[in-house]
Scaffold this motif. Structure first.
Motif, PDB file in Angstrom:
ATOM      1  N   GLU A 128       0.833  -1.210   0.000  1.00 10.24           N
ATOM      2  CA  GLU A 128       0.000   0.000   0.000  1.00 10.24           C
ATOM      3  C   GLU A 128       0.863   1.253   0.000  1.00 10.24           C
ATOM      4  O   GLU A 128       0.546   2.243  -0.671  1.00 10.24           O
ATOM      5  N   ARG A 129       1.950   1.213   0.732  1.00 10.06           N
ATOM      6  CA  ARG A 129       2.823   2.389   0.759  1.00 10.06           C
ATOM      7  C   ARG A 129       3.534   2.584  -0.571  1.00 10.06           C
ATOM      8  O   ARG A 129       3.730   3.720  -1.019  1.00 10.06           O
ATOM      9  N   VAL A 130       3.897   1.507  -1.225  1.00 13.25           N
ATOM     10  CA  VAL A 130       4.477   1.624  -2.559  1.00 13.25           C
ATOM     11  C   VAL A 130       3.447   2.176  -3.546  1.00 13.25           C
ATOM     12  O   VAL A 130       3.772   2.996  -4.418  1.00 13.25           O
ATOM     13  N   GLN A 131       2.203   1.763  -3.402  1.00 13.42           N
ATOM     14  CA  GLN A 131       1.148   2.327  -4.240  1.00 13.42           C
ATOM     15  C   GLN A 131       1.022   3.831  -4.011  1.00 13.42           C
ATOM     16  O   GLN A 131       0.778   4.599  -4.951  1.00 13.42           O
ATOM     17  N   GLY A 132       1.195   4.260  -2.772  1.00 11.27           N
ATOM     18  CA  GLY A 132       1.157   5.686  -2.482  1.00 11.27           C
ATOM     19  C   GLY A 132       2.289   6.438  -3.157  1.00 11.27           C
ATOM     20  O   GLY A 132       2.100   7.554  -3.661  1.00 11.27           O
ATOM     21  N   VAL A 133       3.465   5.833  -3.181  1.00  5.94           N
ATOM     22  CA  VAL A 133       4.592   6.424  -3.902  1.00  5.94           C
ATOM     23  C   VAL A 133       4.260   6.552  -5.387  1.00  5.94           C
ATOM     24  O   VAL A 133       4.497   7.597  -6.003  1.00  5.94           O
ATOM     25  N   ALA A 134       3.717   5.504  -5.943  1.00 12.50           N
ATOM     26  CA  ALA A 134       3.365   5.536  -7.358  1.00 12.50           C
ATOM     27  C   ALA A 134       2.344   6.626  -7.647  1.00 12.50           C
ATOM     28  O   ALA A 134       2.428   7.328  -8.664  1.00 12.50           O
ATOM     29  N   GLN A 135       1.371   6.785  -6.742  1.00  9.15           N
ATOM     30  CA  GLN A 135       0.371   7.836  -6.932  1.00  9.15           C
ATOM     31  C   GLN A 135       1.020   9.214  -6.947  1.00  9.15           C
ATOM     32  O   GLN A 135       0.679  10.073  -7.767  1.00  9.15           O
ATOM     33  N   ALA A 136       1.963   9.436  -6.048  1.00  4.83           N
ATOM     34  CA  ALA A 136       2.660  10.726  -6.010  1.00  4.83           C
ATOM     35  C   ALA A 136       3.445  10.971  -7.293  1.00  4.83           C
ATOM     36  O   ALA A 136       3.559  12.116  -7.750  1.00  4.83           O
ATOM     37  N   LEU A 137       3.962   9.913  -7.897  1.00  3.39           N
ATOM     38  CA  LEU A 137       4.784  10.061  -9.089  1.00  3.39           C
ATOM     39  C   LEU A 137       3.977  10.285 -10.363  1.00  3.39           C
ATOM     40  O   LEU A 137       4.525  10.762 -11.358  1.00  3.39           O
ATOM     41  N   VAL A 138       2.713   9.942 -10.347  1.00  7.48           N
ATOM     42  CA  VAL A 138       1.893  10.152 -11.548  1.00  7.48           C
ATOM     43  C   VAL A 138       0.852  11.248 -11.348  1.00  7.48           C
ATOM     44  O   VAL A 138       0.054  11.520 -12.238  1.00  7.48           O
ATOM     45  N   ALA A 139       0.875  11.915 -10.196  1.00  2.32           N
ATOM     46  CA  ALA A 139      -0.163  12.893  -9.867  1.00  2.32           C
ATOM     47  C   ALA A 139      -0.040  14.149 -10.721  1.00  2.32           C
ATOM     48  O   ALA A 139       1.044  14.538 -11.163  1.00  2.32           O
ATOM     49  N   ARG A 140      -1.180  14.797 -10.915  1.00  2.00           N
ATOM     50  CA  ARG A 140      -1.217  16.146 -11.477  1.00  2.00           C
ATOM     51  C   ARG A 140      -0.752  17.071 -10.371  1.00  2.00           C
ATOM     52  O   ARG A 140      -1.367  17.157  -9.319  1.00  2.00           O
ATOM     53  N   SER A 141       0.345  17.799 -10.581  1.00  4.49           N
ATOM     54  CA  SER A 141       0.984  18.424  -9.430  1.00  4.49           C
ATOM     55  C   SER A 141       1.694  19.710  -9.773  1.00  4.49           C
ATOM     56  O   SER A 141       2.256  19.861 -10.862  1.00  4.49           O
ATOM     57  N   GLU A 142       1.698  20.618  -8.799  1.00  6.10           N
ATOM     58  CA  GLU A 142       2.555  21.790  -8.845  1.00  6.10           C
ATOM     59  C   GLU A 142       3.610  21.724  -7.737  1.00  6.10           C
ATOM     60  O   GLU A 142       4.292  22.705  -7.465  1.00  6.10           O
ATOM     61  N   VAL A 143       3.726  20.583  -7.106  1.00  7.07           N
ATOM     62  CA  VAL A 143       4.751  20.381  -6.083  1.00  7.07           C
ATOM     63  C   VAL A 143       6.122  20.364  -6.763  1.00  7.07           C
ATOM     64  O   VAL A 143       6.294  19.698  -7.791  1.00  7.07           O
ATOM     65  N   PRO A 144       7.097  21.090  -6.241  1.00  7.80           N
ATOM     66  CA  PRO A 144       8.424  21.069  -6.859  1.00  7.80           C
ATOM     67  C   PRO A 144       8.956  19.641  -7.004  1.00  7.80           C
ATOM     68  O   PRO A 144       8.791  18.806  -6.111  1.00  7.80           O
ATOM     69  N   ALA A 145       9.575  19.382  -8.138  1.00 11.21           N
ATOM     70  CA  ALA A 145      10.083  18.037  -8.392  1.00 11.21           C
ATOM     71  C   ALA A 145      11.093  17.605  -7.341  1.00 11.21           C
ATOM     72  O   ALA A 145      11.142  16.431  -6.952  1.00 11.21           O
ATOM     73  N   LEU A 146      11.902  18.540  -6.851  1.00  9.54           N
ATOM     74  CA  LEU A 146      12.862  18.201  -5.803  1.00  9.54           C
ATOM     75  C   LEU A 146      12.150  17.715  -4.545  1.00  9.54           C
ATOM     76  O   LEU A 146      12.598  16.770  -3.884  1.00  9.54           O
ATOM     77  N   LEU A 147      11.050  18.349  -4.212  1.00 15.02           N
ATOM     78  CA  LEU A 147      10.304  17.962  -3.020  1.00 15.02           C
ATOM     79  C   LEU A 147       9.657  16.593  -3.216  1.00 15.02           C
ATOM     80  O   LEU A 147       9.674  15.759  -2.304  1.00 15.02           O
ATOM     81  N   THR A 148       9.109  16.357  -4.391  1.00 10.41           N
ATOM     82  CA  THR A 148       8.560  15.034  -4.676  1.00 10.41           C
ATOM     83  C   THR A 148       9.634  13.961  -4.543  1.00 10.41           C
ATOM     84  O   THR A 148       9.423  12.914  -3.922  1.00 10.41           O
ATOM     85  N   ALA A 149      10.808  14.228  -5.110  1.00 12.22           N
ATOM     86  CA  ALA A 149      11.909  13.262  -5.038  1.00 12.22           C
ATOM     87  C   ALA A 149      12.295  12.977  -3.595  1.00 12.22           C
ATOM     88  O   ALA A 149      12.521  11.829  -3.207  1.00 12.22           O
ATOM     89  N   ALA A 150      12.364  14.021  -2.779  1.00 12.49           N
ATOM     90  CA  ALA A 150      12.745  13.854  -1.377  1.00 12.49           C
ATOM     91  C   ALA A 150      11.727  13.018  -0.618  1.00 12.49           C
ATOM     92  O   ALA A 150      12.089  12.150   0.190  1.00 12.49           O
ATOM     93  N   MET A 151      10.443  13.266  -0.862  1.00  9.24           N
ATOM     94  CA  MET A 151       9.406  12.536  -0.143  1.00  9.24           C
ATOM     95  C   MET A 151       9.333  11.071  -0.585  1.00  9.24           C
ATOM     96  O   MET A 151       9.141  10.170   0.242  1.00  9.24           O
ATOM     97  N   VAL A 152       9.496  10.833  -1.865  1.00  8.99           N
ATOM     98  CA  VAL A 152       9.524   9.457  -2.359  1.00  8.99           C
ATOM     99  C   VAL A 152      10.684   8.696  -1.735  1.00  8.99           C
ATOM    100  O   VAL A 152      10.555   7.535  -1.319  1.00  8.99           O
ATOM    101  N   HIS A 153      11.830   9.344  -1.652  1.00 11.26           N
ATOM    102  CA  HIS A 153      13.015   8.752  -1.023  1.00 11.26           C
ATOM    103  C   HIS A 153      12.700   8.326   0.405  1.00 11.26           C
ATOM    104  O   HIS A 153      12.910   7.164   0.791  1.00 11.26           O
ATOM    105  N   ALA A 154      12.190   9.261   1.211  1.00 15.55           N
ATOM    106  CA  ALA A 154      11.935   8.959   2.615  1.00 15.55           C
ATOM    107  C   ALA A 154      10.873   7.886   2.778  1.00 15.55           C
ATOM    108  O   ALA A 154      10.985   7.004   3.645  1.00 15.55           O
ATOM    109  N   GLU A 155       9.846   7.938   1.969  1.00 13.31           N
ATOM    110  CA  GLU A 155       8.765   6.963   2.091  1.00 13.31           C
ATOM    111  C   GLU A 155       9.253   5.560   1.749  1.00 13.31           C
ATOM    112  O   GLU A 155       8.958   4.592   2.467  1.00 13.31           O
TER     113      GLU A 155
END
Length: 239
Positions: A128-155
């Motif tokens: 389920e947590r990996v699915q959450g990572v995948a959702q963050a990576l395909v989301a429609r987003s204005e979140v900075p890419a660096l921030l997305t990368a950092a959160m995916v890393h930690a998760e």
């Protein structure tokens, strides 16, 4: 496209400015020192440095020279295998993040876990947590890419979804996101070295992310912006 589950992070105090500054520093590095003279050799050197740093963070005792000549220990070899194929996964992570994550673990874990464990989450909760990572990576987003990368890393690192090498997978995915989102298409920044240079803060902030709730996530986000700046300083473009 789903909404971005990370969108709330951009409202945390200090986060927008920290990531704007980190991105500006990377852009200056790539524009002023790199884009006119980059070569595949520089990308290869960056990936090599990243593999070594990631391996050390995973417990390797191998030196950079040993990783460079292929004589590193098993952990270093795992990180090196990932690094050699990582950029080929740029189109995959944009289209099918789960497939990309599975491939990264298959490369890292080859020979150390059973074949039926390669690329597969260990249980329902981690899946389920990996699915959450995948959702963050395909989301429609204005979140900075660096921030997305950092959160995916930690998760990925704190969820430890795979049977082995979760740190290597997490750090490789962070670098992959930077390339795939256009921050560093030639992968010349060395974020893994940024984390190694700040190892105590890296490890304590990961623990905070895992155990500290919203405050821990906030602290990790601020830490990671500093680590990206250190990763830019570790680029072979600075040599």
């Amino acid at each position: 496209m789903p909404a971005d589950p990370l969108a709330w992070l951009v409202n945390l105090e200090g986060v927008p400015s920290a990531y704007a500054a980190a991105r500006d520093g990377i852009d200056v590095l790539l524009r002023d020192r790199g884009l006119r003279r980059t070569s595949p050799d520089l990308t290869a050197e960056s990936l090599l440095r990243g593999a070594h740093a990631s391996a050390v963070l995973e417990g390797s005792a191998s030196s950079l020279d040993e990783v460079r000549d292929g004589s590193g220990d098993a952990v270093a070899q795992a990180a090196l295998r990932v690094s050699t194929e990582l950029l080929s996964l740029v189109p995959v992570v944009n289209r099918s993040p789960l497939q990309a994550l599975a491939r990264i673990h298959a490369l890292a874990g080859a020979g150390s876990v059973d074949d039926d464990q390669l690329g597969r989450p260990r249980g329902e909760e981690t899946a389920e947590r990996v699915q959450g990572v995948a959702q963050a990576l395909v989301a429609r987003s204005e979140v900075p890419a660096l921030l997305t990368a950092a959160m995916v890393h930690a998760e990925l690192l704190t969820a430890a979804p795979f049977a082995s090498h979760n740190g290597i997978v997490a750090r490789a995915t962070e670098r992959l996101v930077l390339a795939a989102r256009g921050v560093d298409e030639k992968s010349l920044v060395v974020p893994e070295a940024g984390h190694l240079a700040n190892r105590a803060a890296y490890e304590s902030n990961l623990q905070g992310y895992a155990e500290g709730g919203r405050a821990g996530v906030h602290a990790w986000a601020l830490y990671a912006a500093e680590a990206f700046a250190a990763g830019a300083e570790a680029s072979p473009l600075k040599s």
